[in-house]
Write a protein that holds these residues in place. Structure first.
Motif, mmCIF file in Angstrom:
data_model
loop_
_atom_site.group_PDB
_atom_site.id
_atom_site.type_symbol
_atom_site.label_atom_id
_atom_site.label_comp_id
_atom_site.label_asym_id
_atom_site.label_seq_id
_atom_site.Cartn_x
_atom_site.Cartn_y
_atom_site.Cartn_z
ATOM 1 N N ALA A 41 -8.682 -9.589 -0.780
ATOM 2 C CA ALA A 41 -8.113 -10.344 -0.788
ATOM 3 C C ALA A 41 -6.561 -11.310 -0.497
ATOM 4 O O ALA A 41 -6.117 -11.821 0.585
ATOM 5 C CB ALA A 41 -9.068 -11.528 -1.521
ATOM 6 N N CYS A 42 -6.123 -10.801 -1.294
ATOM 7 C CA CYS A 42 -4.854 -10.487 -1.784
ATOM 8 C C CYS A 42 -3.199 -9.956 -0.931
ATOM 9 O O CYS A 42 -2.726 -10.318 -0.209
ATOM 10 C CB CYS A 42 -4.547 -10.773 -2.814
ATOM 11 S SG CYS A 42 -4.406 -8.269 -3.740
ATOM 12 N N GLY A 43 -3.532 -8.298 -0.494
ATOM 13 C CA GLY A 43 -3.103 -8.255 0.480
ATOM 14 C C GLY A 43 -2.560 -6.959 -0.682
ATOM 15 O O GLY A 43 -0.512 -6.906 -0.026
ATOM 16 N N THR A 44 -1.649 -6.827 -1.648
ATOM 17 C CA THR A 44 -0.495 -6.748 -2.269
ATOM 18 C C THR A 44 -0.765 -5.245 -2.576
ATOM 19 O O THR A 44 -0.050 -4.538 -3.051
ATOM 20 C CB THR A 44 -1.141 -7.028 -4.023
ATOM 21 O OG1 THR A 44 -1.556 -8.414 -4.416
ATOM 22 C CG2 THR A 44 -0.171 -6.280 -5.095
ATOM 23 N N CYS A 45 -1.635 -4.438 -1.713
ATOM 24 C CA CYS A 45 -1.405 -3.255 -2.123
ATOM 25 C C CYS A 45 -1.028 -2.332 -0.749
ATOM 26 O O CYS A 45 -1.792 -1.410 -0.480
ATOM 27 C CB CYS A 45 -3.468 -2.249 -2.608
ATOM 28 S SG CYS A 45 -4.461 -2.700 -1.616
ATOM 29 N N LEU A 46 -0.667 -3.622 0.146
ATOM 30 C CA LEU A 46 -0.477 -2.634 1.261
ATOM 31 C C LEU A 46 0.474 -1.417 0.921
ATOM 32 O O LEU A 46 1.411 -1.117 0.641
ATOM 33 C CB LEU A 46 0.188 -3.422 2.122
ATOM 34 C CG LEU A 46 -0.034 -4.514 3.192
ATOM 35 C CD1 LEU A 46 1.228 -5.781 3.696
ATOM 36 C CD2 LEU A 46 -1.255 -4.319 4.148
ATOM 37 N N ILE A 47 -0.286 -0.407 1.859
ATOM 38 C CA ILE A 47 0.516 0.885 2.006
ATOM 39 C C ILE A 47 0.534 1.544 3.480
ATOM 40 O O ILE A 47 -0.194 1.128 4.437
ATOM 41 C CB ILE A 47 -0.476 1.666 1.442
ATOM 42 C CG1 ILE A 47 -1.310 2.681 1.818
ATOM 43 C CG2 ILE A 47 0.290 2.126 -0.420
ATOM 44 C CD1 ILE A 47 -2.888 3.605 0.991
ATOM 45 N N GLU A 48 1.989 2.426 3.798
ATOM 46 C CA GLU A 48 1.755 3.276 4.886
ATOM 47 C C GLU A 48 1.532 4.728 4.803
ATOM 48 O O GLU A 48 1.806 5.640 3.798
ATOM 49 C CB GLU A 48 3.394 2.619 5.461
ATOM 50 C CG GLU A 48 3.382 3.294 6.653
ATOM 51 C CD GLU A 48 5.097 3.103 7.438
ATOM 52 O OE1 GLU A 48 5.690 2.529 7.020
ATOM 53 O OE2 GLU A 48 4.628 3.069 9.116
ATOM 54 N N ILE A 49 0.818 5.333 5.393
ATOM 55 C CA ILE A 49 0.663 6.238 5.803
ATOM 56 C C ILE A 49 0.947 6.664 6.684
ATOM 57 O O ILE A 49 1.617 7.253 7.686
ATOM 58 C CB ILE A 49 -1.112 6.687 6.097
ATOM 59 C CG1 ILE A 49 -2.349 5.097 5.412
ATOM 60 C CG2 ILE A 49 -1.735 7.656 6.479
ATOM 61 C CD1 ILE A 49 -2.448 5.241 4.029
ATOM 62 N N VAL A 50 1.588 7.904 6.037
ATOM 63 C CA VAL A 50 3.007 8.776 6.509
ATOM 64 C C VAL A 50 2.203 9.944 6.979
ATOM 65 O O VAL A 50 2.781 10.375 8.395
ATOM 66 C CB VAL A 50 3.801 9.328 5.422
ATOM 67 C CG1 VAL A 50 4.860 10.018 6.141
ATOM 68 C CG2 VAL A 50 4.793 8.249 4.823
#
Length: 95
Positions: A41-50
């Motif tokens: 719901a919030c998008g706080t935990c956006l990560i980039e997969i290297v």
């Protein structure tokens, strides 16, 4: 099966059993990844997969809708709260 997760922001690698939620792994091994709602719901935990995108469970519709809003141009972005780790990955917090 044991898998390796490298957290680039924290310059650390942890080894854990496969098929665990990344949220649980981060609870057990604190990292720079911040979690808000833990339910898409919030998008706080956006990560980039290297590396290792293929070692995460596929993006489901609910996550895709939010990713299309938050990072439409980057196919390497995921919500950490939705990832189940099935193999080695390298990740960092998304800009």
């Amino acid at each position: 099966m044991i898998v390796s997760i490298h957290f680039e922001d924290d310059q650390k690698t942890v080894q854990v059993e496969a098929n665990q939620r990344l949220t649980q792994i981060c609870d057990d091994h604190p990292s720079s990844i911040l979690f808000g709602c833990r339910c898409v719901a919030c998008g706080t935990c956006l990560i980039e997969i290297v590396s290792g995108m293929e070692n995460l469970t596929p993006v489901l519709d609910e996550e895709r809708i939010l990713l299309d809003v938050l990072a439409p141009e980057n196919p390497n972005i995921r919500l950490a709260c939705q990832c189940i780790v099935q193999g080695d990955i390298r990740i960092r917090v998304a800009d």
